[in-house]
Scaffold this motif. Sequence first.
Motif, PDB file in Angstrom:
ATOM      1  N   MET A  77       0.798  -1.091   0.014  1.00  0.00           N
ATOM      2  CA  MET A  77      -0.087   0.006   0.052  1.00  0.00           C
ATOM      3  C   MET A  77       0.972   1.239  -0.003  1.00  0.00           C
ATOM      4  N   GLY A  78       0.382   2.168  -0.840  1.00  0.00           N
ATOM      5  CA  GLY A  78       0.872   3.599  -0.746  1.00  0.00           C
ATOM      6  C   GLY A  78       0.137   4.559  -0.042  1.00  0.00           C
ATOM      7  N   LYS A  79       0.071   5.768  -0.112  1.00  0.00           N
ATOM      8  CA  LYS A  79      -0.739   6.783   0.675  1.00  0.00           C
ATOM      9  C   LYS A  79      -2.353   6.412   0.406  1.00  0.00           C
ATOM     10  N   SER A  80      -2.749   6.598  -0.874  1.00  0.00           N
ATOM     11  CA  SER A  80      -3.901   5.920  -0.939  1.00  0.00           C
ATOM     12  C   SER A  80      -4.292   4.755  -1.947  1.00  0.00           C
ATOM     13  N   CYS A  81      -3.197   4.008  -2.515  1.00  0.00           N
ATOM     14  CA  CYS A  81      -3.038   3.289  -3.284  1.00  0.00           C
ATOM     15  C   CYS A  81      -2.898   1.657  -2.633  1.00  0.00           C
ATOM     16  N   ILE A  82      -4.099   0.847  -2.893  1.00  0.00           N
ATOM     17  CA  ILE A  82      -3.726  -0.522  -2.487  1.00  0.00           C
ATOM     18  C   ILE A  82      -3.340  -1.407  -3.862  1.00  0.00           C
ATOM     19  N   ARG A  83      -2.224  -2.094  -3.709  1.00  0.00           N
ATOM     20  CA  ARG A  83      -1.687  -2.822  -4.878  1.00  0.00           C
ATOM     21  C   ARG A  83      -1.993  -4.343  -4.785  1.00  0.00           C
ATOM     22  N   PHE A  84      -2.430  -5.005  -5.767  1.00  0.00           N
ATOM     23  CA  PHE A  84      -2.530  -6.261  -5.598  1.00  0.00           C
ATOM     24  C   PHE A  84      -2.024  -6.953  -6.812  1.00  0.00           C
ATOM     25  N   LYS A  85      -0.854  -7.520  -6.790  1.00  0.00           N
ATOM     26  CA  LYS A  85      -0.241  -8.140  -7.745  1.00  0.00           C
ATOM     27  C   LYS A  85      -0.547  -9.329  -8.367  1.00  0.00           C
ATOM     28  N   LYS A  86      -1.251  -9.968  -7.534  1.00  0.00           N
ATOM     29  CA  LYS A  86      -1.910 -11.363  -7.916  1.00  0.00           C
ATOM     30  C   LYS A  86      -3.456 -11.092  -7.907  1.00  0.00           C
ATOM     31  N   PRO A  87      -4.303 -10.945  -8.854  1.00  0.00           N
ATOM     32  CA  PRO A  87      -5.704 -10.818  -8.904  1.00  0.00           C
ATOM     33  C   PRO A  87      -6.304 -11.863  -7.938  1.00  0.00           C
ATOM     34  N   GLU A  88      -5.869 -12.958  -7.605  1.00  0.00           N
ATOM     35  CA  GLU A  88      -6.389 -13.990  -7.027  1.00  0.00           C
ATOM     36  C   GLU A  88      -6.452 -13.914  -5.282  1.00  0.00           C
ATOM     37  N   HIS A  89      -5.527 -12.799  -5.126  1.00  0.00           N
ATOM     38  CA  HIS A  89      -5.153 -12.265  -3.721  1.00  0.00           C
ATOM     39  C   HIS A  89      -6.231 -11.184  -3.410  1.00  0.00           C
ATOM     40  N   ILE A  90      -7.049 -10.674  -3.939  1.00  0.00           N
ATOM     41  CA  ILE A  90      -7.877  -9.379  -3.564  1.00  0.00           C
ATOM     42  C   ILE A  90      -8.824 -10.071  -2.685  1.00  0.00           C
ATOM     43  N   PRO A  91      -8.809  -9.196  -1.518  1.00  0.00           N
ATOM     44  CA  PRO A  91      -9.857  -9.633  -0.430  1.00  0.00           C
ATOM     45  C   PRO A  91     -11.107  -8.885  -0.629  1.00  0.00           C
ATOM     46  N   PHE A  92     -11.872  -9.531  -1.479  1.00  0.00           N
ATOM     47  CA  PHE A  92     -13.231  -8.606  -1.954  1.00  0.00           C
ATOM     48  C   PHE A  92     -14.134  -8.355  -0.936  1.00  0.00           C
ATOM     49  N   ASP A  93     -14.488  -9.201   0.222  1.00  0.00           N
ATOM     50  CA  ASP A  93     -15.229  -8.956   1.270  1.00  0.00           C
ATOM     51  C   ASP A  93     -14.431  -7.701   2.146  1.00  0.00           C
ATOM     52  N   LEU A  94     -13.289  -7.743   2.310  1.00  0.00           N
ATOM     53  CA  LEU A  94     -12.820  -6.603   3.125  1.00  0.00           C
ATOM     54  C   LEU A  94     -13.048  -5.275   2.125  1.00  0.00           C
ATOM     55  N   ILE A  95     -12.790  -5.260   0.864  1.00  0.00           N
ATOM     56  CA  ILE A  95     -12.827  -4.195  -0.263  1.00  0.00           C
ATOM     57  C   ILE A  95     -14.295  -3.792   0.193  1.00  0.00           C
ATOM     58  N   GLY A  96     -15.270  -4.650   0.093  1.00  0.00           N
ATOM     59  CA  GLY A  96     -16.759  -4.229   0.390  1.00  0.00           C
ATOM     60  C   GLY A  96     -16.848  -3.307   1.643  1.00  0.00           C
ATOM     61  N   GLU A  97     -16.395  -4.043   2.379  1.00  0.00           N
ATOM     62  CA  GLU A  97     -16.430  -3.184   3.889  1.00  0.00           C
ATOM     63  C   GLU A  97     -15.865  -1.831   3.679  1.00  0.00           C
ATOM     64  N   LEU A  98     -14.761  -1.705   3.126  1.00  0.00           N
ATOM     65  CA  LEU A  98     -14.267  -0.541   3.014  1.00  0.00           C
ATOM     66  C   LEU A  98     -14.866   0.560   2.442  1.00  0.00           C
ATOM     67  N   ILE A  99     -15.554   0.111   1.003  1.00  0.00           N
ATOM     68  CA  ILE A  99     -16.464   1.032   0.326  1.00  0.00           C
ATOM     69  C   ILE A  99     -17.596   1.486   1.133  1.00  0.00           C
ATOM     70  N   LYS A 100     -18.153   0.969   1.962  1.00  0.00           N
ATOM     71  CA  LYS A 100     -19.129   1.136   2.824  1.00  0.00           C
ATOM     72  C   LYS A 100     -18.839   2.260   3.814  1.00  0.00           C
ATOM     73  N   LYS A 101     -17.767   2.273   4.205  1.00  0.00           N
ATOM     74  CA  LYS A 101     -17.037   3.284   5.291  1.00  0.00           C
ATOM     75  C   LYS A 101     -17.781   4.827   5.200  1.00  0.00           C
ATOM     76  N   LEU A 102     -17.611   5.292   4.118  1.00  0.00           N
ATOM     77  CA  LEU A 102     -18.105   6.594   3.797  1.00  0.00           C
ATOM     78  C   LEU A 102     -19.164   7.242   2.763  1.00  0.00           C
ATOM     79  N   THR A 103     -20.185   7.835   3.424  1.00  0.00           N
ATOM     80  CA  THR A 103     -21.314   8.243   2.398  1.00  0.00           C
ATOM     81  C   THR A 103     -20.854   9.282   1.853  1.00  0.00           C
ATOM     82  N   VAL A 104     -21.494  10.000   0.714  1.00  0.00           N
ATOM     83  CA  VAL A 104     -21.452  11.000   0.091  1.00  0.00           C
ATOM     84  C   VAL A 104     -21.194  12.204   1.145  1.00  0.00           C
TER      85      VAL A 104
END
Length: 153
Positions: A111-138
């Motif tokens: 990870m960088g400041k705002s960048c999360i890097r996934f070198k192998k597509p099969e290692h993306i934690p989709f459930d965690l990303i889903g939780e992250l996306i919900k954290k902030l409303t508009v």
Amino acid sequence: MKIEAQSPEEYITKIPEERQPAFSRLRRTITDNLPKGFEETMSYGMIGYVVPHKLYPPGYHCNPKLPLPFINIASQKNFIALYHNGIYADKEILDWFVNEFPKHSKYKLDMGKSCIRFKKPEHIPFDLIGELIKKLTVEDWISLYESNIKRTD
């Protein structure tokens, strides 16, 4: 790696074929969990999720003609990237993500400041990303953005 595309669908067809299933799933994870009000668009040569001008007329301070950016996803040369401005702007969200990541992945967080890097597509934690996306409303994102802009003025 810049990809010329007019739509998210076109963008996905132009990334390496072996990344397309995971990238499409990442996009779907975002759109399925994105709070109401954000819009999907092409932004900075990537798929972007923004606060449209109709909800935030001032737009992005660096270029007010652009809507306020929130999240971008991209296929870079050596990785799939998720750029989440909330992680950069809110230490609580950053700390939450860093602490949760090992619970969802056996791999080291890249990870960088705002960048999360996934070198192998099969290692993306989709459930965690889903939780992250919900954290902030508009409304949360606009407030956080404005408070951070005021600190830099």
